[in-house]
Design a protein around this motif. Structure first.
Motif, short mmCIF file in Angstrom:
data_model
loop_
_atom_site.label_atom_id
_atom_site.label_comp_id
_atom_site.label_asym_id
_atom_site.label_seq_id
_atom_site.Cartn_x
_atom_site.Cartn_y
_atom_site.Cartn_z
N UNK A 250 4.96 13.48 71.90
CA UNK A 250 6.40 13.44 71.66
C UNK A 250 7.18 12.97 72.85
N UNK A 251 7.21 13.77 73.89
CA UNK A 251 8.01 13.44 75.07
C UNK A 251 7.51 12.16 75.74
N UNK A 252 6.19 12.04 75.89
CA UNK A 252 5.62 10.86 76.56
C UNK A 252 5.93 9.59 75.78
N UNK A 253 5.79 9.61 74.46
CA UNK A 253 6.03 8.40 73.66
C UNK A 253 7.50 7.96 73.74
N UNK A 254 8.41 8.92 73.70
CA UNK A 254 9.84 8.58 73.79
C UNK A 254 10.18 8.02 75.17
N UNK A 255 9.58 8.58 76.21
CA UNK A 255 9.81 8.09 77.56
C UNK A 255 9.27 6.68 77.74
N UNK A 256 8.07 6.40 77.23
CA UNK A 256 7.49 5.06 77.34
C UNK A 256 8.39 4.04 76.65
N UNK A 257 8.87 4.36 75.47
CA UNK A 257 9.74 3.43 74.75
C UNK A 257 11.02 3.16 75.53
N UNK A 258 11.61 4.20 76.12
CA UNK A 258 12.84 4.00 76.89
C UNK A 258 12.58 3.14 78.12
#
Length: 462
Positions: A250-258
């Motif tokens: 969750x957190x990692x995937x959203x951070x990578x996209x940003x």
């Protein structure tokens, strides 16, 4: 119809709610309770006979909602587990990871010479996780699923995590139609990758999470601006490295996209980014598999520029050797690694080599429970212990709540206020510390809602 809150009652973890309808028993979530002492022992026994449960509904994959399912099955439950497709896949990798954590704790515990046994026995093993996975029955959002002649289930998306859902039950209770909703965990609006929480249909009873009751997320700067400023100060103006402890799912995937958005817009010069978490790598593949569940922003990015979880200077580290080699990488870089509270995982290696580096910034993007290494760094401890060594903290410690996966007080209020205070008979507040529960309760009562903060094990006739 009877509701009993058996978990996350006046605390955050261990979500578990029992709904009994005409001798049919439904368990909503079955999470691990981390609140007190030896959590492996306190999660071993259930306050009911697991073999008497007829059905389990799982709102989302996080371990405080799903993590005790294999124990339930090991103790006699033999029914189905209803959830969305992404929830089934994410829960599978999280449960296997839990087994690894149990086994590692067992190995690390010193052997008791008198009793001749090692540390706490695992709650469950891989075979129990495999049995759990076999019980999953997946249901799409907004599709009515008839459980039996008296009960229908509908999942409504709530953000927070890929596939996370509120469970809406429509029940014929001896000729009277009643509706009850279990929110699971409620996400934030305009969160990277994830959809906004959807509007819940009118119900008679609402069981609502309260994690951020009485608390508000920062509004001073955007996530993009915060990341740009931090990366610029750490990796562009100075030859430093930015370490970001992040939960793998969750957190990692959203951070990578940003980060992908930032670099693709040319808002920063290229900086090498390392993702150092095998679990995060598996989770990212699941996000790709269930791409239809990501939000419109992520889907539009994919159509215009390709995979939102890949860009030129991004490297997913796989082996332990690759992870250790990053310590010898001399150019400025960003390291995203787990665990988010620093209580294990590869992140501890990166801390060990960088905690005394003046040019290093450690950016926390999530909650750190009291007593964890992350909490000690955030409160300003000048010395921390890693690998049996006391190390001075020279790295800069920073924090942002802009990637918190939980909706704040206003978001929670919005969810409840979708319901008319005249027709909603009662709101049950769960999944929150007592201060958050009390603040949320007071705010709702001001709006005319009848609110209950259940104690563990107290039953309510609805």
């Amino acid at each position: 119809m009877k509701l009993t809150i058996w978990g996350a009652a006046q605390q955050v973890t261990g979500s578990m709610h029992l709904l009994q309808i005409n001798n049919y028993n439904i368990l909503i979530d079955c999470g691990l309770d981390y609140e007190k002492g030896n959590h492996q022992e306190q999660n071993l026994f259930f306050p009911f006979d697991p073999s008497n449960i007829d059905l389990v509904i799982l709102t989302h994959a996080h371990i405080d909602h799903s993590g005790n399912l294999p124990t339930l099955i090991r103790m006699g439950y033999d029914g189905q587990i209803l959830c969305t497709g992404p929830t089934a896949d994410l829960t599978e990798i999280l449960l296997f990871d839990s087994v690894n954590i149990f086994l590692s704790k067992q190995k690390k515990k010193p052997r008791n010479r008198k009793k001749h046994h090692s540390g706490p026995q695992p709650l469950y093993l891989q075979k129990h996780v495999m049995e759990t996975v076999d019980r999953f029955v997946t249901i799409g959002f907004h599709k009515s699923f008839r459980i039996n002649g008296d009960i229908e289930l509908t999942f409504v998306p709530v953000g927070h995590l890929l596939g996370a859902a509120a469970a809406i039950l429509t029940i014929n209770d001896q000729g009277t139609i009643k509706k009850i909703a279990f929110t699971g965990d409620i996400g934030r609006k305009n969160y990277p990758v994830l959809v906004n929480p959807d509007t819940l249909p009118p119900v008679d009873y609402l069981v609502c999470e309260s994690t951020y009751g009485g608390r508000f997320h920062s509004k001073d700067a955007s996530l993009e601006d915060t990341l740009i400023k931090t990366i610029e100060e750490t990796c562009v103006k100075n030859p430093g490295r930015l370490i970001i402890p992040a939960f793998s799912i969750g957190r990692t995937q959203s951070l990578i996209f940003k980060l992908n958005q930032i670099f693709s817009k040319g808002l920063l010069p290229p900086v090498e980014v390392f993702v150092d978490s095998p679990l995060a790598n598996h989770a990212t593949d699941i996000y790709r598999k269930h791409h239809q569940y990501v939000n419109e922003e992520a889907q539009s990015f994919y159509q215009a520029k390709g995979d939102e979880f890949e860009f030129e200077n991004l490297t997913y580290l796989k082996t332990q050797q690759e992870s250790l080699a990053v310590s010898n990488y001399l150019d400025p870089c960003i390291i995203i690694s787990s665990a988010g509270m620093l209580e294990g995982g590869r992140i501890q290696d990166h801390l060990y080599y960088n905690i005394q580096n003046y040019y290093c910034t450690i950016l926390f993007i999530g909650y750190c429970a009291k007593g964890t290494l992350g909490d000690r760094l955030l409160r300003g401890d000048p010395i921390v212990r890693l690998r049996n060594r006391d190390l001075m903290v020279y790295a800069k410690i920073a924090k942002t709540d802009l990637l918190s996966g939980h909706g704040d007080h206003n978001d929670l209020m919005d969810v409840v206020k979708q319901q008319s205070s005249n027709s909603l008979k009662k709101v049950f507040l769960v999944h929150g510390e007592i201060n958050s529960l009390s603040a949320f309760k007071t705010a709702l009562e001001t709006e005319g809602y009848e609110v209950e903060i259940p104690e563990r094990g107290v039953g309510y006739e609805l």
